[in-house]
Design a protein around this motif. Structure first.
Motif, PDB file in Angstrom:
ATOM      1  N   HIS A   1       1.100  -1.376  -0.306  1.00  0.00           N
ATOM      2  CA  HIS A   1       0.034  -0.228  -0.054  1.00  0.00           C
ATOM      3  C   HIS A   1       0.955   1.302   0.155  1.00  0.00           C
ATOM      4  N   PRO A   2       0.792   1.878  -1.078  1.00  0.00           N
ATOM      5  CA  PRO A   2       1.647   3.425  -1.439  1.00  0.00           C
ATOM      6  C   PRO A   2       1.391   4.333   0.129  1.00  0.00           C
ATOM      7  N   THR A   3       2.752   4.604   0.691  1.00  0.00           N
ATOM      8  CA  THR A   3       2.794   5.751   1.453  1.00  0.00           C
ATOM      9  C   THR A   3       1.928   7.183   1.213  1.00  0.00           C
ATOM     10  N   ARG A   4       1.620   7.704   1.712  1.00  0.00           N
ATOM     11  CA  ARG A   4       0.471   9.461   2.026  1.00  0.00           C
ATOM     12  C   ARG A   4       1.960  10.339   0.708  1.00  0.00           C
ATOM     13  N   GLN A   5       2.521  11.117  -0.223  1.00  0.00           N
ATOM     14  CA  GLN A   5       3.413  11.189  -0.466  1.00  0.00           C
ATOM     15  C   GLN A   5       2.802  13.266   0.418  1.00  0.00           C
ATOM     16  N   PRO A   6       3.918  14.121   0.739  1.00  0.00           N
ATOM     17  CA  PRO A   6       3.234  15.452   1.416  1.00  0.00           C
ATOM     18  C   PRO A   6       3.370  15.819  -0.046  1.00  0.00           C
ATOM     19  N   PHE A   7       2.175  15.520  -1.276  1.00  0.00           N
ATOM     20  CA  PHE A   7       2.428  16.764  -2.632  1.00  0.00           C
ATOM     21  C   PHE A   7       1.896  17.786  -2.180  1.00  0.00           C
ATOM     22  N   GLU A   8       2.017  19.154  -2.953  1.00  0.00           N
ATOM     23  CA  GLU A   8       1.830  20.380  -2.299  1.00  0.00           C
ATOM     24  C   GLU A   8       0.385  20.330  -3.095  1.00  0.00           C
ATOM     25  N   HIS A   9       0.026  19.555  -4.424  1.00  0.00           N
ATOM     26  CA  HIS A   9      -1.763  20.022  -4.334  1.00  0.00           C
ATOM     27  C   HIS A   9      -2.184  19.436  -3.110  1.00  0.00           C
ATOM     28  N   TYR A  10      -2.089  18.827  -1.925  1.00  0.00           N
ATOM     29  CA  TYR A  10      -2.560  17.813  -1.373  1.00  0.00           C
ATOM     30  C   TYR A  10      -4.057  19.055  -0.581  1.00  0.00           C
ATOM     31  N   GLY A  11      -3.531  20.203  -0.007  1.00  0.00           N
ATOM     32  CA  GLY A  11      -3.898  20.388   0.481  1.00  0.00           C
ATOM     33  C   GLY A  11      -5.116  21.068   0.224  1.00  0.00           C
ATOM     34  N   PRO A  12      -6.392  21.420   1.115  1.00  0.00           N
ATOM     35  CA  PRO A  12      -7.158  22.314   0.233  1.00  0.00           C
ATOM     36  C   PRO A  12      -7.729  23.234  -0.610  1.00  0.00           C
ATOM     37  N   PHE A  13      -6.789  23.674   0.077  1.00  0.00           N
ATOM     38  CA  PHE A  13      -6.823  25.073  -0.816  1.00  0.00           C
ATOM     39  C   PHE A  13      -5.443  25.332  -1.379  1.00  0.00           C
ATOM     40  N   GLU A  14      -4.493  23.675  -1.481  1.00  0.00           N
ATOM     41  CA  GLU A  14      -3.611  24.298  -2.604  1.00  0.00           C
ATOM     42  C   GLU A  14      -3.849  23.809  -3.947  1.00  0.00           C
ATOM     43  N   THR A  15      -2.983  24.667  -4.595  1.00  0.00           N
ATOM     44  CA  THR A  15      -3.214  23.996  -6.351  1.00  0.00           C
ATOM     45  C   THR A  15      -1.780  23.559  -6.867  1.00  0.00           C
ATOM     46  N   PHE A  16      -2.205  22.948  -7.658  1.00  0.00           N
ATOM     47  CA  PHE A  16      -0.862  22.248  -9.048  1.00  0.00           C
ATOM     48  C   PHE A  16       0.534  22.897  -8.821  1.00  0.00           C
ATOM     49  N   ASN A  17       1.002  22.224  -8.453  1.00  0.00           N
ATOM     50  CA  ASN A  17       2.540  22.526  -8.963  1.00  0.00           C
ATOM     51  C   ASN A  17       2.787  23.339 -10.421  1.00  0.00           C
ATOM     52  N   HIS A  18       2.763  24.589 -10.986  1.00  0.00           N
ATOM     53  CA  HIS A  18       3.258  24.108 -12.341  1.00  0.00           C
ATOM     54  C   HIS A  18       3.951  24.550 -12.697  1.00  0.00           C
ATOM     55  N   ALA A  19       5.265  24.552 -12.092  1.00  0.00           N
ATOM     56  CA  ALA A  19       5.871  24.263 -12.866  1.00  0.00           C
ATOM     57  C   ALA A  19       6.644  22.916 -12.477  1.00  0.00           C
ATOM     58  N   SER A  20       6.445  22.177 -11.754  1.00  0.00           N
ATOM     59  CA  SER A  20       6.386  20.609 -11.152  1.00  0.00           C
ATOM     60  C   SER A  20       5.688  19.841 -13.180  1.00  0.00           C
ATOM     61  N   ILE A  21       4.239  20.524 -13.121  1.00  0.00           N
ATOM     62  CA  ILE A  21       3.177  20.173 -14.569  1.00  0.00           C
ATOM     63  C   ILE A  21       4.166  20.083 -15.584  1.00  0.00           C
ATOM     64  N   ARG A  22       4.990  21.560 -15.221  1.00  0.00           N
ATOM     65  CA  ARG A  22       5.682  21.220 -16.792  1.00  0.00           C
ATOM     66  C   ARG A  22       6.913  20.857 -16.854  1.00  0.00           C
ATOM     67  N   ARG A  23       7.554  20.250 -15.857  1.00  0.00           N
ATOM     68  CA  ARG A  23       9.012  19.496 -15.828  1.00  0.00           C
ATOM     69  C   ARG A  23       8.416  18.036 -16.435  1.00  0.00           C
ATOM     70  N   GLY A  24       7.158  17.715 -15.508  1.00  0.00           N
ATOM     71  CA  GLY A  24       6.598  16.002 -15.571  1.00  0.00           C
ATOM     72  C   GLY A  24       5.778  16.312 -16.920  1.00  0.00           C
ATOM     73  N   TYR A  25       5.704  17.626 -18.355  1.00  0.00           N
ATOM     74  CA  TYR A  25       5.460  17.277 -19.667  1.00  0.00           C
ATOM     75  C   TYR A  25       6.423  16.277 -20.131  1.00  0.00           C
ATOM     76  N   GLN A  26       7.450  17.562 -20.025  1.00  0.00           N
ATOM     77  CA  GLN A  26       8.799  16.960 -20.354  1.00  0.00           C
ATOM     78  C   GLN A  26       8.604  15.765 -20.076  1.00  0.00           C
ATOM     79  N   VAL A  27       9.298  15.104 -18.596  1.00  0.00           N
ATOM     80  CA  VAL A  27       9.880  13.486 -18.728  1.00  0.00           C
ATOM     81  C   VAL A  27       9.088  13.264 -19.632  1.00  0.00           C
ATOM     82  N   TYR A  28       7.721  13.526 -19.117  1.00  0.00           N
ATOM     83  CA  TYR A  28       6.331  12.295 -20.234  1.00  0.00           C
ATOM     84  C   TYR A  28       6.686  12.369 -21.901  1.00  0.00           C
ATOM     85  N   ARG A  29       6.765  13.607 -22.087  1.00  0.00           N
ATOM     86  CA  ARG A  29       7.201  13.557 -24.066  1.00  0.00           C
ATOM     87  C   ARG A  29       8.495  12.527 -24.267  1.00  0.00           C
TER      88      ARG A  29
END
Lengths: 127, 324
Positions: free
Chosen positions: B82-110
């Motif tokens: 069972h995966p442990t809960r990782q402290p992602f920035e967007h997990y808070g109730p009023f937190e947005t995604f880390n968009h710099a991370s999305i951009r890097r993540g797109y690069q990894v996906y691509r």
């Protein structure tokens, strides 16, 4: 975070708006614009230069923080689980386990402990 | 009481019982059992047995033999870690995604994931304003050739991509994908975060969790051990290694950094409405709390004269020639 990233692009738009009301509104409600700023060529050039310099600077691969942190957890608060796991490994590899025995459960106990211990420490170091 | 409620029923029931009671007194005679009806016959027994057996056989023919044991996951290894809960920035109730991370993540996906995994439900236009500017997204789309048509002569033609086009798939169909990956089908990643237990934690744990199998674990040929994957044997090998990609923003591309970034990107792909949803949540909170405060104030206001009034009994003054 989106707002932070895009604020460079949004800043000129905010300055341009002359109306007091719209500038007041944009102060409280910052708007991110998808369009690239007009002078996008300059930052692009800058952006192009920076990684090139970094390439030259750091030829060797970046080192991950995770393995060191996990190892620390294994030696620290998870030592008991690691001990049980090592004992099981020894037993099964020597052929002393019952038929079909594996050390998955012992391994999971180690992982469960190490993950919980290391996750906050690793994420603190990540961008 | 019943008889008074249903007088007619009672009287009819009595009429039905009468022959029965008569029969009881004359039970020694064979005349009553000589005509047992259909349900007492041997034909009925034989046909009902046939019906029962036949339906069982038919069911097993249709749905498989249900008396055989089914496959089930009971051990820890079969269920997966069972995966442990990782402290992602967007997990808070009023937190947005880390968009710099999305951009890097797109690069990894691509650069890494898209060699095997499709991302069918994300179009180039979806990246605009999220991770890339419109010009960047257009430029990336134009690098890919799409089949379009038919043209005036009824022929399909190739054209550079535009913002409305969806992400190109690495394989034309499922069979090709399986053939290229030793029989394993790389799943589409558009909704993978929603489609797996543990969501983003699972994806991150899976990507960083490859290790040597513990003693006693037997893996099928071509399989790799990953404790987070149910069963342990996964067809996908470890793909993320330190320094595999080079980020534009200079972030060191370590294994855990890339795993985090691509997980955030895939989480965005599965929940593109995420940031807006949380913003609306805060808006709803503002409206509801304001309305609550207003209604409480109005209630006090309307009730104030009722709550503050005083009922005074002013007894009549005793008459001058009263008893006292």
């Amino acid at each position: 975070m989106a707002i932070e990233n895009q604020q460079n692009a949004a800043a000129p738009a905010v300055e341009e708006s002359t109306s007091l009301f719209s500038s007041l509104v944009s102060f409280f409600v910052p708007t991110a614009h998808a369009e690239a700023p007009e002078e996008s060529e300059e930052p692009a050039e800058e952006g192009g230069d920076e990684p090139a310099e970094e390439e030259e600077e750091e030829e060797e691969e970046p080192e991950d923080v995770a393995p060191a942190i996990r190892e620390e957890c294994e030696k620290g608060q998870c030592a008991e689980h690691v001990h049980h796991f090592a004992h099981c490994q020894e037993k099964v590899e020597a052929g002393n386990g019952f038929p079909g025995e594996d050390c998955v459960e012992e391994f999971f106990h180690v992982l469960h402990c190490v993950d919980a211990c290391s996750a906050p420490k690793i994420f603190k170091k990540l961008a | 009481m019943l008889s008074s409620a249903f007088p007619r029923l009672i009287s009819r029931a009595g009429a039905r019982v009468q022959p029965f009671s008569k029969a009881r007194f004359t039970s020694s005679s064979q005349s009553t059992t000589s005509t047992p009806g259909f349900f007492g016959s041997k034909t009925a027994i034989a046909s009902s047995t046939l019906l029962a057996t036949g339906s069982l056989v038919w069911y097993n023919h249709l749905y498989g033999i249900n008396l055989l044991p089914e496959a089930s996951a009971n051990s820890a290894g079969e269920n997966g870690m069972h995966p442990t809960r990782q402290p992602f920035e967007h997990y808070g109730p009023f937190e947005t995604f880390n968009h710099a991370s999305i951009r890097r993540g797109y690069q990894v996906y691509r650069e890494v994931c898209s060699a095997c995994h499709s991302l069918d439900r994300i179009a180039w236009r979806n990246l605009v304003g999220v991770s890339h500017t419109v010009d960047e997204a257009k430029a990336m789309a134009e690098e890919v050739e799409y089949t379009d048509g038919p043209n005036d002569e009824g022929e399909m033609f190739q054209r550079p991509g535009k913002l409305a086009d969806y992400m190109p798939a690495p394989y034309p169909n499922e069979e090709a994908a399986r053939a290229g990956n030793g029989g394993g089908l790389p799943p589409d990643l558009s909704l993978i975060v929603k489609a797996r237990h543990g969501a983003a934690d699972y994806i991150y744990s899976l990507l960083t969790g490859y290790c040597d199998p513990p003693a006693g674990v037997k893996l099928a040929e071509g399989m790799n051990y990953n404790p987070y994957f149910p069963g342990g044997g996964i067809a996908m090998a470890r793909v993320l290694f330190d320094g595999l990609v080079e980020y534009d923003d200079g972030t060191p591309a370590t294994t855990s950094q890339m795993a985090k970034d691509v997980t955030v990107f895939l989480n965005w792909a599965a929940e593109p409405e995420h940031d807006q949803r949380k913003k609306m949540g805060l808006q709803a909170l503002i409206i509801l709390s304001t309305l609550t405060a207003i209604s409480l104030y109005v209630k006090r206001f309307k009730w104030s004269y009722l709550k503050t009034r005083k009922i005074v009994y002013d007894p009549p003054k005793p008459a001058r020639h009263g008893p006292l």
